[in-house]
Design a protein around this motif. Structure first.
Motif, PDB file in Angstrom:
ATOM      1  N   ALA A 283      50.032  76.498  -9.553  1.00  0.00           N
ATOM      2  CA  ALA A 283      48.988  76.718 -10.567  1.00  0.00           C
ATOM      3  C   ALA A 283      48.259  78.036 -10.302  1.00  0.00           C
ATOM      4  CB  ALA A 283      48.004  75.552 -10.573  1.00  0.00           C
ATOM      5  N   GLY A 284      47.992  78.320  -9.041  1.00  0.00           N
ATOM      6  CA  GLY A 284      47.354  79.591  -8.692  1.00  0.00           C
ATOM      7  C   GLY A 284      48.247  80.777  -9.005  1.00  0.00           C
ATOM      8  N   TYR A 285      49.549  80.631  -8.763  1.00  0.00           N
ATOM      9  CA  TYR A 285      50.485  81.703  -9.086  1.00  0.00           C
ATOM     10  C   TYR A 285      50.533  81.935 -10.599  1.00  0.00           C
ATOM     11  CZ  TYR A 285      54.761  84.417  -9.353  1.00  0.00           C
ATOM     12  OH  TYR A 285      55.682  85.400  -9.616  1.00  0.00           O
ATOM     13  N   GLY A 286      50.460  80.864 -11.373  1.00  0.00           N
ATOM     14  CA  GLY A 286      50.428  81.004 -12.829  1.00  0.00           C
ATOM     15  C   GLY A 286      49.191  81.766 -13.292  1.00  0.00           C
ATOM     16  N   LEU A 287      48.056  81.449 -12.699  1.00  0.00           N
ATOM     17  CA  LEU A 287      46.830  82.173 -13.034  1.00  0.00           C
ATOM     18  C   LEU A 287      46.949  83.642 -12.638  1.00  0.00           C
ATOM     19  CD1 LEU A 287      43.959  81.871 -14.140  1.00  0.00           C
ATOM     20  CD2 LEU A 287      43.213  81.393 -11.817  1.00  0.00           C
ATOM     21  N   ASN A 288      47.580  83.899 -11.498  1.00  0.00           N
ATOM     22  CA  ASN A 288      47.774  85.276 -11.048  1.00  0.00           C
ATOM     23  C   ASN A 288      48.705  86.033 -11.994  1.00  0.00           C
ATOM     24  OD1 ASN A 288      47.428  87.448  -9.234  1.00  0.00           O
ATOM     25  ND2 ASN A 288      49.431  86.998  -8.357  1.00  0.00           N
ATOM     26  N   LEU A 289      49.748  85.375 -12.505  1.00  0.00           N
ATOM     27  CA  LEU A 289      50.642  86.024 -13.467  1.00  0.00           C
ATOM     28  C   LEU A 289      49.884  86.448 -14.726  1.00  0.00           C
ATOM     29  CD1 LEU A 289      53.999  84.032 -13.509  1.00  0.00           C
ATOM     30  CD2 LEU A 289      53.675  86.420 -12.956  1.00  0.00           C
ATOM     31  N   ILE A 290      49.012  85.585 -15.205  1.00  0.00           N
ATOM     32  CA  ILE A 290      48.217  85.913 -16.390  1.00  0.00           C
ATOM     33  C   ILE A 290      47.304  87.097 -16.096  1.00  0.00           C
ATOM     34  CG2 ILE A 290      46.458  85.053 -17.984  1.00  0.00           C
ATOM     35  CD1 ILE A 290      47.676  82.253 -17.564  1.00  0.00           C
TER      36      ILE A 290
ATOM     37  N   LEU B 273      53.094  83.559 -21.022  1.00  0.00           N
ATOM     38  CA  LEU B 273      53.663  82.254 -21.345  1.00  0.00           C
ATOM     39  C   LEU B 273      54.047  81.478 -20.083  1.00  0.00           C
ATOM     40  CD1 LEU B 273      54.524  80.493 -23.763  1.00  0.00           C
ATOM     41  CD2 LEU B 273      56.795  81.496 -23.525  1.00  0.00           C
ATOM     42  N   ILE B 274      54.753  82.117 -19.169  1.00  0.00           N
ATOM     43  CA  ILE B 274      55.147  81.448 -17.922  1.00  0.00           C
ATOM     44  C   ILE B 274      53.915  81.121 -17.086  1.00  0.00           C
ATOM     45  CG2 ILE B 274      56.373  81.756 -15.734  1.00  0.00           C
ATOM     46  CD1 ILE B 274      58.440  83.400 -17.311  1.00  0.00           C
ATOM     47  N   GLY B 275      52.967  82.043 -17.008  1.00  0.00           N
ATOM     48  CA  GLY B 275      51.739  81.797 -16.251  1.00  0.00           C
ATOM     49  C   GLY B 275      50.927  80.652 -16.822  1.00  0.00           C
ATOM     50  N   SER B 276      50.843  80.591 -18.150  1.00  0.00           N
ATOM     51  CA  SER B 276      50.110  79.490 -18.784  1.00  0.00           C
ATOM     52  C   SER B 276      50.795  78.158 -18.517  1.00  0.00           C
ATOM     53  CB  SER B 276      50.017  79.714 -20.292  1.00  0.00           C
ATOM     54  OG  SER B 276      49.321  80.893 -20.570  1.00  0.00           O
ATOM     55  N   PHE B 277      52.119  78.151 -18.606  1.00  0.00           N
ATOM     56  CA  PHE B 277      52.867  76.925 -18.346  1.00  0.00           C
ATOM     57  C   PHE B 277      52.646  76.442 -16.909  1.00  0.00           C
ATOM     58  CE2 PHE B 277      56.795  74.842 -16.903  1.00  0.00           C
ATOM     59  CZ  PHE B 277      56.773  73.751 -17.756  1.00  0.00           C
ATOM     60  N   LEU B 278      52.733  77.362 -15.947  1.00  0.00           N
ATOM     61  CA  LEU B 278      52.529  76.975 -14.546  1.00  0.00           C
ATOM     62  C   LEU B 278      51.096  76.497 -14.296  1.00  0.00           C
ATOM     63  CD1 LEU B 278      54.473  79.760 -12.619  1.00  0.00           C
ATOM     64  CD2 LEU B 278      55.065  77.347 -12.791  1.00  0.00           C
ATOM     65  N   MET B 279      50.135  77.202 -14.863  1.00  0.00           N
ATOM     66  CA  MET B 279      48.744  76.850 -14.626  1.00  0.00           C
ATOM     67  C   MET B 279      48.391  75.504 -15.266  1.00  0.00           C
ATOM     68  SD  MET B 279      45.279  78.981 -15.429  1.00  0.00           S
ATOM     69  CE  MET B 279      45.399  78.729 -17.172  1.00  0.00           C
ATOM     70  N   VAL B 280      48.734  75.331 -16.528  1.00  0.00           N
ATOM     71  CA  VAL B 280      48.415  74.080 -17.222  1.00  0.00           C
ATOM     72  C   VAL B 280      49.199  72.916 -16.613  1.00  0.00           C
ATOM     73  CG1 VAL B 280      48.606  72.870 -19.432  1.00  0.00           C
ATOM     74  CG2 VAL B 280      47.690  75.180 -19.351  1.00  0.00           C
ATOM     75  N   GLY B 281      50.469  73.149 -16.304  1.00  0.00           N
ATOM     76  CA  GLY B 281      51.278  72.101 -15.692  1.00  0.00           C
ATOM     77  C   GLY B 281      50.747  71.681 -14.330  1.00  0.00           C
ATOM     78  N   GLY B 282      50.379  72.647 -13.513  1.00  0.00           N
ATOM     79  CA  GLY B 282      49.846  72.333 -12.186  1.00  0.00           C
ATOM     80  C   GLY B 282      48.519  71.616 -12.250  1.00  0.00           C
ATOM     81  N   LEU B 283      47.628  72.082 -13.095  1.00  0.00           N
ATOM     82  CA  LEU B 283      46.314  71.446 -13.203  1.00  0.00           C
ATOM     83  C   LEU B 283      46.414  70.047 -13.810  1.00  0.00           C
ATOM     84  CD1 LEU B 283      44.034  74.430 -14.252  1.00  0.00           C
ATOM     85  CD2 LEU B 283      44.250  73.345 -12.016  1.00  0.00           C
ATOM     86  N   SER B 284      47.326  69.864 -14.771  1.00  0.00           N
ATOM     87  CA  SER B 284      47.472  68.529 -15.356  1.00  0.00           C
ATOM     88  C   SER B 284      48.093  67.562 -14.347  1.00  0.00           C
ATOM     89  CB  SER B 284      48.292  68.581 -16.636  1.00  0.00           C
ATOM     90  OG  SER B 284      49.601  69.023 -16.359  1.00  0.00           O
ATOM     91  N   PHE B 285      49.005  68.036 -13.509  1.00  0.00           N
ATOM     92  CA  PHE B 285      49.571  67.187 -12.465  1.00  0.00           C
ATOM     93  C   PHE B 285      48.491  66.773 -11.469  1.00  0.00           C
ATOM     94  CE2 PHE B 285      51.480  66.427  -8.347  1.00  0.00           C
ATOM     95  CZ  PHE B 285      52.511  65.563  -8.660  1.00  0.00           C
TER      96      PHE B 285
ATOM     97  N   ALA C 223      52.809  97.965 -22.908  1.00  0.00           N
ATOM     98  CA  ALA C 223      53.501  96.986 -22.061  1.00  0.00           C
ATOM     99  C   ALA C 223      53.690  95.671 -22.817  1.00  0.00           C
ATOM    100  CB  ALA C 223      52.713  96.745 -20.779  1.00  0.00           C
ATOM    101  N   ILE C 224      54.824  95.045 -22.568  1.00  0.00           N
ATOM    102  CA  ILE C 224      55.121  93.748 -23.177  1.00  0.00           C
ATOM    103  C   ILE C 224      54.768  92.676 -22.154  1.00  0.00           C
ATOM    104  CG2 ILE C 224      56.914  92.278 -24.132  1.00  0.00           C
ATOM    105  CD1 ILE C 224      58.370  94.866 -24.937  1.00  0.00           C
ATOM    106  N   ILE C 225      53.758  91.836 -22.488  1.00  0.00           N
ATOM    107  CA  ILE C 225      53.257  90.871 -21.498  1.00  0.00           C
ATOM    108  C   ILE C 225      53.441  89.427 -21.925  1.00  0.00           C
ATOM    109  CG2 ILE C 225      51.538  92.495 -20.659  1.00  0.00           C
ATOM    110  CD1 ILE C 225      49.453  90.766 -22.190  1.00  0.00           C
ATOM    111  N   TRP C 226      53.986  89.164 -23.089  1.00  0.00           N
ATOM    112  CA  TRP C 226      53.991  87.797 -23.621  1.00  0.00           C
ATOM    113  C   TRP C 226      54.745  86.833 -22.721  1.00  0.00           C
ATOM    114  CZ3 TRP C 226      58.498  85.311 -24.657  1.00  0.00           C
ATOM    115  CH2 TRP C 226      59.632  86.096 -24.811  1.00  0.00           C
ATOM    116  N   TRP C 227      55.843  87.251 -22.100  1.00  0.00           N
ATOM    117  CA  TRP C 227      56.616  86.322 -21.276  1.00  0.00           C
ATOM    118  C   TRP C 227      55.877  85.957 -19.990  1.00  0.00           C
ATOM    119  CZ3 TRP C 227      58.241  87.672 -16.403  1.00  0.00           C
ATOM    120  CH2 TRP C 227      58.202  89.026 -16.073  1.00  0.00           C
ATOM    121  N   ARG C 228      55.134  86.931 -19.421  1.00  0.00           N
ATOM    122  CA  ARG C 228      54.362  86.609 -18.210  1.00  0.00           C
ATOM    123  C   ARG C 228      53.182  85.702 -18.524  1.00  0.00           C
ATOM    124  NH1 ARG C 228      53.352  92.195 -15.316  1.00  0.00           N
ATOM    125  NH2 ARG C 228      53.674  92.950 -17.409  1.00  0.00           N
TER     126      ARG C 228
END
Length: 93
Positions: A17-24, A44-56, A37-42
């Motif tokens: 979750a922390g790594y996801g926040l760092n990616l964002i 998106l992946i960062g949001s997924f990791l952060m939300v997934g980790g916090l919800s777990f 710069a194109i940032i949408w994929w970072r």
């Protein structure tokens, strides 16, 4: 041994979750530094990791507290049960 394994899983999820926040954060800083710069994929992946980790983590804490009897019923459910009891009392009269 089981507690150690559960702690390692929780710490791993927390780090993800922390790594996801760092990616964002890095994506936003890159966008500020280079507007083309194109940032949408970072993001998106960062949001997924952060939300997934916090919800777990939230689900784990909720399940643990529910198992120990620390979670009370929601207010709407309590009101619904009270109304049901009142209707049953009125019907029995």
């Amino acid at each position: 041994m089981l507690r150690l394994i559960s702690w390692l899983i929780l710490i791993g999820i927390f780090l993800l979750a922390g790594y996801g926040l760092n990616l964002i954060r890095v994506a936003v800083m890159d966008k500020i530094a280079d507007p083309s710069a194109i940032i949408w994929w970072r993001v998106l992946i960062g949001s997924f990791l952060m939300v997934g980790g916090l919800s777990f983590l939230g689900g784990f804490l909720f399940y643990r507290d529910k198992k120990q009897g620390r979670v009370r019923k929601p207010v709407w459910k309590i009101k619904k049960e009270q109304e049901k009891r009142q209707r049953q009392q009125q019907e029995s009269k």
